[in-house]
Design an enzyme around this catalytic site. Structure first.
Site: not given
Length: 425
Positions: A351, A390, A261, A348, A276
């Protein structure tokens, strides 16, 4: 993608749904555009039918030696022959314009999704697990990780910002986490393991909703392919342009892949550490189900992700995202947020979203219900089971020891040859 027929039937309801997502009222514009397209289609069909009819009449007029009628008919056919390509071009233009406008609109939120602007308006569903109680001040992962193999400096030197070189104990732990997650999903929950392509075509990324709106969030190769931002893209497109039989559903796929990403919309956020990254690993779940099963499947999928956190002994909470915080393709999203004691906050880690038939329409993915001739669009769901990097961060922070070592969760020890503690170098 939305069904224009449903918008025609109740434009006010569609505008109300889009308003919940912060999108402008566009139903009247879409309906007018669709009306004009259908008018042009009817005109083209009428013109084609008249052309065929007149062409046959020319022969009959000539057989009766009625040259005046034949000449008039030939002139009419010539006019229609010129007009038809114009109508076909206008029909194609109007259709492309309508499709482009529909493709730019987000999915309709489910009725139970809370209204809101951002993450501050998300709804707590439940909290699970016990936060660790330390006799010392817990450190963040970027302070613990370097001694165990998280090499931030070398990663940046090799590839630039938001890249990390993972080596030694940290690399082994990351590998163990990914394999444990994938094993759990496939062995205990019936997901089919898939090793999908990491490079995909435009139509695949369009099908899952990243294109055209979010192209800047992706990496594109010189030959026009896209590096997947998540295995959702490859896994969901397995059913692209297919008509499935009812008895093969549900389909459940899982994959452990690198993800890529650009993080174009995250400038200045999480610049330190391993939270990130431009390149990271994730275990992805995708389900393809009939519409009547999607609600139950959403709960099932989210529970599968929660089970991974339970097995790792990590405290977490489930949040139902508000309309302003949901992704473009989602009708409802649950975020799982893991407790990070070094940061003293939840972050987070997964999801899980139901996309209803939104992606299926973009991919033309259908099924034939038992006993019916007509086809229907499937429902698609996707979720993280979990984000591996994560989870590595969560294990480092939650299992850290005062002297700098990190205890290995029991379920991971078989993947590390029985090792129960990672010692700093």
């Amino acid at each position: 993608m939305h069904d224009i027929r449903l918008i025609r039937d109740d434009p006010a309801a569609f505008d109300a749904a889009m308003a919940r997502r912060g999108a402008p009222a566009v139903a009247d514009t879409l309906v007018a555009l669709d009306r004009r397209r259908r008018e042009v289609t009817t005109e083209a069909q009428t013109a084609q039918a008249r052309r065929n009819e007149a062409s046959k009449a020319i022969g009959a007029a000539k057989a009766q030696k009625d040259e005046a009628t034949a000449a008039a008919l030939m002139a009419e056919v010539a006019t229609l022959k010129q007009r038809l390509p114009e109508l076909e071009a206008e029909e194609a233009r109007l259709g492309a314009d309508l499709d482009a406008q529909l493709a730019a609109l987000p999915n309709v939120p489910a009725a139970d999704v809370p209204d809101g602007a951002d993450e501050d308006d998300n709804l707590l569903v439940h909290e699970r697990g016990t936060r660790p109680d330390f006799a010392f001040t817990p450190r963040e992962h970027d302070a613990i990780g370097p001694a165990l193999g998280l090499d931030f400096e070398t990663g940046v030197a090799i590839a630039g910002a938001r890249f990390t070189l993972v080596r030694g104990h940290a690399a082994r732990l990351q590998r163990a986490l990914g394999q444990f997650m994938l094993d759990r999903l496939t062995r205990e929950h019936g997901y089919e393991e898939v090793a999908p392509p990491l490079l995909v075509r435009d139509e695949a990324v369009f099908g899952t909703g990243q294109l055209p709106k979010f192209a800047e969030d992706l990496f594109r190769t010189t030959d026009g392919r896209w590096l997947i931002p998540t295995a959702e893209v490859s896994l969901t497109n397995i059913v692209r342009e297919q008509i499935l039989s009812h008895d093969v559903l549900p389909l459940r796929f899982a994959a452990l892949t690198p993800c890529f990403r650009s993080e174009a919309g995250a400038a200045g956020r999480d610049t330190r550490g391993y939270i990130r990254q431009h390149q990271f690993e994730k275990v992805e779940m995708v389900s393809i189900v009939p519409p009547e099963a999607s609600e139950e499947e959403h709960e099932r999928m989210t529970a599968c992700a929660e089970g991974v956190l339970d097995a790792l002994g990590l405290a977490y909470r489930r949040m139902k995202l508000c309309t302003g915080d949901m992704g473009f393709t989602a009708a409802r999203t649950y975020d799982l947020e893991v407790w990070l004691p070094g940061q003293a906050r939840y972050r987070e880690i997964s999801s899980c979203s139901t996309c209803t038939d939104f992606q299926a329409r973009r991919m033309n993915a259908r099924y034939r219900p038992e006993g019916e001739k007509a086809t229907r669009f499937v429902h698609t769901l996707n979720g993280s089971g979990l984000a591996v990097g994560r989870t590595l961060v969560a294990v480092l922070e939650n299992y850290q020891q005062a002297e700098g070592s990190v205890a290995v969760p029991d379920v991971l020890q078989p993947y590390l040859g029985g090792l129960n503690r990672l010692e700093p170098r």
